[in-house]
Every structure is written in structure tokens, then in C-alpha cells.
Design a protein around this motif. Structure first.
Motif, PDB file in Angstrom:
ATOM      1  N   ALA A  57       0.828  -1.206   0.000  1.00 45.69           N
ATOM      2  CA  ALA A  57       0.000   0.000   0.000  1.00 45.69           C
ATOM      3  C   ALA A  57       0.867   1.262   0.000  1.00 45.69           C
ATOM      4  O   ALA A  57       0.604   2.210  -0.752  1.00 45.69           O
ATOM      5  CB  ALA A  57      -0.927  -0.001   1.215  1.00 45.69           C
ATOM      6  N   ILE A  58       1.898   1.271   0.816  1.00 46.06           N
ATOM      7  CA  ILE A  58       2.801   2.434   0.874  1.00 46.06           C
ATOM      8  C   ILE A  58       3.504   2.607  -0.465  1.00 46.06           C
ATOM      9  O   ILE A  58       3.587   3.718  -1.004  1.00 46.06           O
ATOM     10  CB  ILE A  58       3.825   2.266   2.013  1.00 46.06           C
ATOM     11  CG1 ILE A  58       3.117   2.310   3.364  1.00 46.06           C
ATOM     12  CG2 ILE A  58       4.918   3.325   1.927  1.00 46.06           C
ATOM     13  CD1 ILE A  58       3.971   1.829   4.518  1.00 46.06           C
ATOM     14  N   SER A  59       4.004   1.523  -1.008  1.00 42.04           N
ATOM     15  CA  SER A  59       4.727   1.573  -2.270  1.00 42.04           C
ATOM     16  C   SER A  59       3.830   2.035  -3.415  1.00 42.04           C
ATOM     17  O   SER A  59       4.242   2.840  -4.257  1.00 42.04           O
ATOM     18  CB  SER A  59       5.302   0.183  -2.554  1.00 42.04           C
ATOM     19  OG  SER A  59       6.173   0.213  -3.633  1.00 42.04           O
ATOM     20  N   LEU A  60       2.592   1.553  -3.448  1.00 41.11           N
ATOM     21  CA  LEU A  60       1.633   1.967  -4.476  1.00 41.11           C
ATOM     22  C   LEU A  60       1.358   3.460  -4.391  1.00 41.11           C
ATOM     23  O   LEU A  60       1.403   4.175  -5.397  1.00 41.11           O
ATOM     24  CB  LEU A  60       0.333   1.177  -4.319  1.00 41.11           C
ATOM     25  CG  LEU A  60      -0.825   1.573  -5.228  1.00 41.11           C
ATOM     26  CD1 LEU A  60      -0.505   1.229  -6.668  1.00 41.11           C
ATOM     27  CD2 LEU A  60      -2.096   0.865  -4.792  1.00 41.11           C
ATOM     28  N   THR A  61       1.111   3.951  -3.192  1.00 43.33           N
ATOM     29  CA  THR A  61       0.801   5.368  -3.002  1.00 43.33           C
ATOM     30  C   THR A  61       1.979   6.255  -3.389  1.00 43.33           C
ATOM     31  O   THR A  61       1.819   7.216  -4.146  1.00 43.33           O
ATOM     32  CB  THR A  61       0.410   5.626  -1.536  1.00 43.33           C
ATOM     33  OG1 THR A  61      -0.690   4.776  -1.196  1.00 43.33           O
ATOM     34  CG2 THR A  61       0.031   7.071  -1.314  1.00 43.33           C
ATOM     35  N   ILE A  62       3.145   5.928  -2.876  1.00 42.86           N
ATOM     36  CA  ILE A  62       4.333   6.742  -3.164  1.00 42.86           C
ATOM     37  C   ILE A  62       4.694   6.667  -4.646  1.00 42.86           C
ATOM     38  O   ILE A  62       5.066   7.670  -5.255  1.00 42.86           O
ATOM     39  CB  ILE A  62       5.526   6.302  -2.288  1.00 42.86           C
ATOM     40  CG1 ILE A  62       5.217   6.585  -0.822  1.00 42.86           C
ATOM     41  CG2 ILE A  62       6.808   7.011  -2.710  1.00 42.86           C
ATOM     42  CD1 ILE A  62       4.886   8.033  -0.503  1.00 42.86           C
ATOM     43  N   GLY A  63       4.586   5.496  -5.235  1.00 42.76           N
ATOM     44  CA  GLY A  63       4.896   5.354  -6.662  1.00 42.76           C
ATOM     45  C   GLY A  63       4.014   6.225  -7.524  1.00 42.76           C
ATOM     46  O   GLY A  63       4.480   6.899  -8.447  1.00 42.76           O
ATOM     47  N   TYR A  64       2.715   6.236  -7.224  1.00 38.83           N
ATOM     48  CA  TYR A  64       1.784   7.053  -8.006  1.00 38.83           C
ATOM     49  C   TYR A  64       2.066   8.540  -7.801  1.00 38.83           C
ATOM     50  O   TYR A  64       2.106   9.310  -8.756  1.00 38.83           O
ATOM     51  CB  TYR A  64       0.337   6.731  -7.619  1.00 38.83           C
ATOM     52  CG  TYR A  64      -0.672   7.511  -8.414  1.00 38.83           C
ATOM     53  CD1 TYR A  64      -0.994   7.141  -9.710  1.00 38.83           C
ATOM     54  CD2 TYR A  64      -1.288   8.644  -7.884  1.00 38.83           C
ATOM     55  CE1 TYR A  64      -1.914   7.860 -10.457  1.00 38.83           C
ATOM     56  CE2 TYR A  64      -2.207   9.368  -8.627  1.00 38.83           C
ATOM     57  CZ  TYR A  64      -2.513   8.974  -9.901  1.00 38.83           C
ATOM     58  OH  TYR A  64      -3.418   9.695 -10.639  1.00 38.83           O
ATOM     59  N   LEU A  65       2.271   8.934  -6.558  1.00 36.34           N
ATOM     60  CA  LEU A  65       2.488  10.355  -6.271  1.00 36.34           C
ATOM     61  C   LEU A  65       3.847  10.862  -6.751  1.00 36.34           C
ATOM     62  O   LEU A  65       3.987  12.039  -7.095  1.00 36.34           O
ATOM     63  CB  LEU A  65       2.353  10.607  -4.766  1.00 36.34           C
ATOM     64  CG  LEU A  65       0.958  10.388  -4.183  1.00 36.34           C
ATOM     65  CD1 LEU A  65       0.989  10.549  -2.671  1.00 36.34           C
ATOM     66  CD2 LEU A  65      -0.048  11.335  -4.808  1.00 36.34           C
TER      67      LEU A  65
END
Length: 118
Positions: free
Chosen positions: A58-66
Motif C-alpha cells: 500500500a505504501i509503495s503503491l501510493t508513493i509510486g503514483y504520487l
């Protein structure tokens, strides 16, 4: 190989992300790239409990998108999907490495004692 619960969760999340790309204002390429990087992080963290792997995902998905626009602005990459994948895959590793480096910093004695001066 990933355990069945992780595989089911990743499949369900992939379907949700696929539907999310239909909404206007969402960069579908970046979202899919970030999901691919986050999935790589979750699957490659074999020795961690499932909940911790899901949190990393979840953290990786959020940071990757942002972070995709920032990666595009500061690297030769021009596709948001590839930029999001790189940011997502690197986010957890770089953050954990940074935390370990911070733990090794030797603070001055006055700072370790809570700021009081002797």
C-alpha cells in the motif's frame, strides 16, 4: 511463490485498479506502473508476515503514483507508468535504508539528554 492469500489479494487489487483507471483525472499509466512496482515489492518480501507485506504494498503503491511526476521531471524517463514503477519499487528499499542510516547517527551529548545543558 507467493502464498494463496497474497495472490488473491493482489488479483483483487489489480481488478480494482483497472476499474479506477476509468475515472477522469486519474493517470491510469502511473497507477498501473505503481501497482506493478508495489506488487514486486510485496512478492519479493518473502520472509515478512502477510500484513507487513500488504502495508509495504500500500505504501509503495501510493508513493509510486504520487512520485511519478517528480521522477519524470528529474530523470530521462518520459512515461508515467515506467516512472511510477521505478518510484514504487524503490520507495520501500530507500526508506528502510534511510531509517537504518538515521539510527547510526551519533547525536551530540546535549541532544541525547533531552536538550538540557550541564
Amino acid at each position: 511463490m507467493a502464498d494463496p492469500s497474497t495472490t488473491t489479494l493482489i488479483t483483487t487489487t489489480a481488478a480494482g485498479i483497472g476499474l479506477t483507471t476509468l475515472f477522469p483525472g486519474i493517470d491510469g499509466n502511473a497507477l498501473i506502473g505503481a501497482f506493478a512496482g508495489a506488487t514486486l515489492v510485496a512478492i519479493s518480501s518473502k520472509n515478512l508476515p502477510v500484513l507487513q507485506r500488504l502495508a509495504y504494498m500500500a505504501i509503495s503503491l501510493t508513493i509510486g503514483y504520487l512520485a511519478a511526476p517528480e521522477v519524470i521531471n528529474n530523470t530521462p524517463l518520459k512515461q508515467s507508468g515506467v516512472a511510477a514503477f521505478v518510484a514504487s519499487a524503490a520507495a520501500i528499499a530507500l526508506t528502510l535504508h534511510g531509517i537504518e542510516l538515521i539510527k547510526t547517527i551519533e547525536l551530540p551529548a546535549w541532544l541525547r539528554k533531552g536538550g538540557g545543558h550541564d
